[in-house]
Motif scaffolding. Sequence first.
Motif, PDB file in Angstrom:
ATOM      1  N   GLU A  82       0.837  -1.064   0.041  1.00 30.50           N
ATOM      2  CA  GLU A  82      -0.092   0.008  -0.084  1.00 30.50           C
ATOM      3  C   GLU A  82       0.884   1.084  -0.104  1.00 30.50           C
ATOM      4  OE1 GLU A  82      -3.058   0.143   3.056  1.00 30.50           O
ATOM      5  OE2 GLU A  82      -3.569  -2.166   2.640  1.00 30.50           O
ATOM      6  N   LEU A  83       1.161   1.760  -1.072  1.00 23.70           N
ATOM      7  CA  LEU A  83       2.287   2.808  -1.533  1.00 23.70           C
ATOM      8  C   LEU A  83       1.740   4.224  -0.926  1.00 23.70           C
ATOM      9  CD1 LEU A  83       3.473   1.853  -4.972  1.00 23.70           C
ATOM     10  CD2 LEU A  83       4.377   1.150  -2.568  1.00 23.70           C
ATOM     11  N   LEU A  84       2.692   4.892  -0.268  1.00 22.40           N
ATOM     12  CA  LEU A  84       2.426   6.453   0.082  1.00 22.40           C
ATOM     13  C   LEU A  84       3.154   7.134  -0.868  1.00 22.40           C
ATOM     14  CD1 LEU A  84       2.712   5.905   4.353  1.00 22.40           C
ATOM     15  CD2 LEU A  84       0.764   5.711   2.796  1.00 22.40           C
ATOM     16  N   SER A  85       2.959   8.260  -0.410  1.00 21.63           N
ATOM     17  CA  SER A  85       3.742   9.439  -1.374  1.00 21.63           C
ATOM     18  C   SER A  85       5.146   9.169  -0.943  1.00 21.63           C
ATOM     19  CB  SER A  85       3.419  10.962  -1.019  1.00 21.63           C
ATOM     20  OG  SER A  85       4.420  11.616  -1.317  1.00 21.63           O
ATOM     21  N   PRO A  86       6.361   8.994  -1.767  1.00 24.59           N
ATOM     22  CA  PRO A  86       7.679   8.781  -1.528  1.00 24.59           C
ATOM     23  C   PRO A  86       8.171  10.464  -0.898  1.00 24.59           C
ATOM     24  CG  PRO A  86       7.398   9.055  -3.834  1.00 24.59           C
ATOM     25  CD  PRO A  86       5.902   9.068  -3.249  1.00 24.59           C
ATOM     26  N   VAL A  87       7.537  11.280  -1.001  1.00 28.35           N
ATOM     27  CA  VAL A  87       7.903  12.602  -0.488  1.00 28.35           C
ATOM     28  C   VAL A  87       7.226  12.787   0.820  1.00 28.35           C
ATOM     29  CG1 VAL A  87       8.001  15.100  -0.701  1.00 28.35           C
ATOM     30  CG2 VAL A  87       8.330  13.568  -2.784  1.00 28.35           C
ATOM     31  N   THR A  88       7.709  13.051   1.967  1.00 25.66           N
ATOM     32  CA  THR A  88       7.135  13.079   3.030  1.00 25.66           C
ATOM     33  C   THR A  88       6.464  14.357   3.475  1.00 25.66           C
ATOM     34  OG1 THR A  88       9.233  13.178   4.378  1.00 25.66           O
ATOM     35  CG2 THR A  88       8.106  10.997   4.254  1.00 25.66           C
ATOM     36  N   THR A  89       5.880  14.793   4.460  1.00 29.47           N
ATOM     37  CA  THR A  89       5.473  16.078   4.805  1.00 29.47           C
ATOM     38  C   THR A  89       5.624  16.244   6.406  1.00 29.47           C
ATOM     39  OG1 THR A  89       3.292  15.237   5.134  1.00 29.47           O
ATOM     40  CG2 THR A  89       3.916  16.292   2.941  1.00 29.47           C
ATOM     41  N   PRO A  90       5.663  17.352   6.610  1.00 30.41           N
ATOM     42  CA  PRO A  90       5.501  18.714   5.834  1.00 30.41           C
ATOM     43  C   PRO A  90       7.022  18.835   5.175  1.00 30.41           C
ATOM     44  CG  PRO A  90       6.147  19.108   8.385  1.00 30.41           C
ATOM     45  CD  PRO A  90       6.004  17.558   8.322  1.00 30.41           C
ATOM     46  N   CYS A  91       6.660  19.555   4.038  1.00 31.01           N
ATOM     47  CA  CYS A  91       7.809  20.058   3.181  1.00 31.01           C
ATOM     48  C   CYS A  91       7.306  21.088   2.297  1.00 31.01           C
ATOM     49  CB  CYS A  91       8.429  18.942   2.311  1.00 31.01           C
ATOM     50  SG  CYS A  91       7.045  18.454   1.169  1.00 31.01           S
ATOM     51  N   ARG A  92       8.265  21.883   1.698  1.00 33.40           N
ATOM     52  CA  ARG A  92       7.934  22.899   0.767  1.00 33.40           C
ATOM     53  C   ARG A  92       7.292  22.179  -0.589  1.00 33.40           C
ATOM     54  NH1 ARG A  92      12.461  24.933   3.165  1.00 33.40           N
ATOM     55  NH2 ARG A  92      12.473  27.007   4.236  1.00 33.40           N
ATOM     56  N   VAL A  93       6.186  22.542  -0.985  1.00 26.32           N
ATOM     57  CA  VAL A  93       5.817  22.128  -2.213  1.00 26.32           C
ATOM     58  C   VAL A  93       5.821  23.532  -3.222  1.00 26.32           C
ATOM     59  CG1 VAL A  93       4.067  20.976  -3.642  1.00 26.32           C
ATOM     60  CG2 VAL A  93       4.425  20.100  -1.314  1.00 26.32           C
ATOM     61  N   LEU A 120       1.652  12.187  -5.266  1.00 31.37           N
ATOM     62  CA  LEU A 120       3.012  11.936  -5.729  1.00 31.37           C
ATOM     63  C   LEU A 120       3.456  10.612  -5.801  1.00 31.37           C
ATOM     64  CD1 LEU A 120       4.675  14.837  -3.591  1.00 31.37           C
ATOM     65  CD2 LEU A 120       3.999  14.978  -5.871  1.00 31.37           C
ATOM     66  N   GLY A 121       4.105  10.163  -6.728  1.00 30.32           N
ATOM     67  CA  GLY A 121       4.490   8.872  -6.834  1.00 30.32           C
ATOM     68  C   GLY A 121       4.048   8.228  -8.099  1.00 30.32           C
ATOM     69  N   PRO A 122       4.155   6.871  -8.017  1.00 32.79           N
ATOM     70  CA  PRO A 122       4.485   6.011  -6.967  1.00 32.79           C
ATOM     71  C   PRO A 122       6.076   5.868  -6.582  1.00 32.79           C
ATOM     72  CG  PRO A 122       4.174   4.724  -8.978  1.00 32.79           C
ATOM     73  CD  PRO A 122       3.646   6.218  -9.262  1.00 32.79           C
ATOM     74  N   ARG A 123       6.896   6.233  -7.507  1.00 37.19           N
ATOM     75  CA  ARG A 123       8.377   6.033  -7.218  1.00 37.19           C
ATOM     76  C   ARG A 123       9.218   7.208  -7.011  1.00 37.19           C
ATOM     77  NH1 ARG A 123       9.110   2.422 -12.759  1.00 37.19           N
ATOM     78  NH2 ARG A 123       8.084   0.290 -12.100  1.00 37.19           N
ATOM     79  N   LEU A 124      10.045   7.244  -6.052  1.00 36.21           N
ATOM     80  CA  LEU A 124      10.947   8.568  -6.141  1.00 36.21           C
ATOM     81  C   LEU A 124      12.271   7.901  -6.734  1.00 36.21           C
ATOM     82  CD1 LEU A 124      12.497  11.020  -5.451  1.00 36.21           C
ATOM     83  CD2 LEU A 124      12.767   9.931  -3.187  1.00 36.21           C
TER      84      LEU A 124
END
Length: 307
Positions: A52-63, A174-178
Amino acid sequence: MNVLRTAGSWWVERDGQAVAVDTAAETTAELLADRDAVSAAAGEGVPVEELELLSPVTTPCRVVAQMVNYRSHAKDSGFDPDRVPITFFRKASGSVAGPHDTIVKPRHVRLLDYEIELGLVMGADLPVGATVTDAELPDYVAGLVIANDVSARDVQLPKTQFYESKSYPTFTPLGPRLVLLEPAEFGRLLDLRLRLSVNQVPRQDRTLADMIAGPAAALTALAGFQALRPGDVLLTGTPGGTALKAPPKPVELLGALLPAELKWRLFFDRQARVPAYLREGDVVSARIATGDGAIDLGCQRTPVAHA
């Protein structure tokens, strides 16, 4: 190197199998600082489809996102591609969602649009005042990710600002891959092809060669006022083919003569009859890859639902 994320775990994907990364990293920035662990990932894998894939970019972050950065999109929007300045806007990181999460349209939104974008995930500090050349891109950018800059057009246009209209929860899958790149692979960026379809009907299809400002120029312009940190992401614009398109010039000139409230009411009534806007039950598929598959960011599939 293709990196995946699930709840509490990081994985390296090889030939459809996911191998766990032995790391204590909880954020994308921490994982990028532990590249040795990513490279060393080995052992028995599990099928990627079982995760069960999540965004490979974690938050908080600047978008941060670029506005009108493809020639085809500029023409759709009624702009001269040769006269479009490099322009940015911010998205709330609370809008970030996973690659297969449902896009949820808020109750008050009528016109829900899609925008496939290439996301640059930072691997090093980009200080204010930095100048980035194409050769220096690997010094700042760790990898790439598929993004969908989902937009509530009937909120965006009359308010003449982007932050709210693009920042509702689930509005930045975002994703699936980074995909972590080797320095030499940055030379293939212009070969990347962005394709988005809705219910398997193609809507957007361009390579990065259609870009107005390339990644190095965009980062240089952004660094004129905004610092970025590892784990932050820059969305680099969308090609033509979105549901929203500029009205014909005569209609635009006529609209300028109308009271603002009447102008927008008429415009949105016309737009509501455009079938390309996202509706409940639609499924958006987004892919970014080079033609030979040497760099492949995977396929993002996101259903659409009403709140």
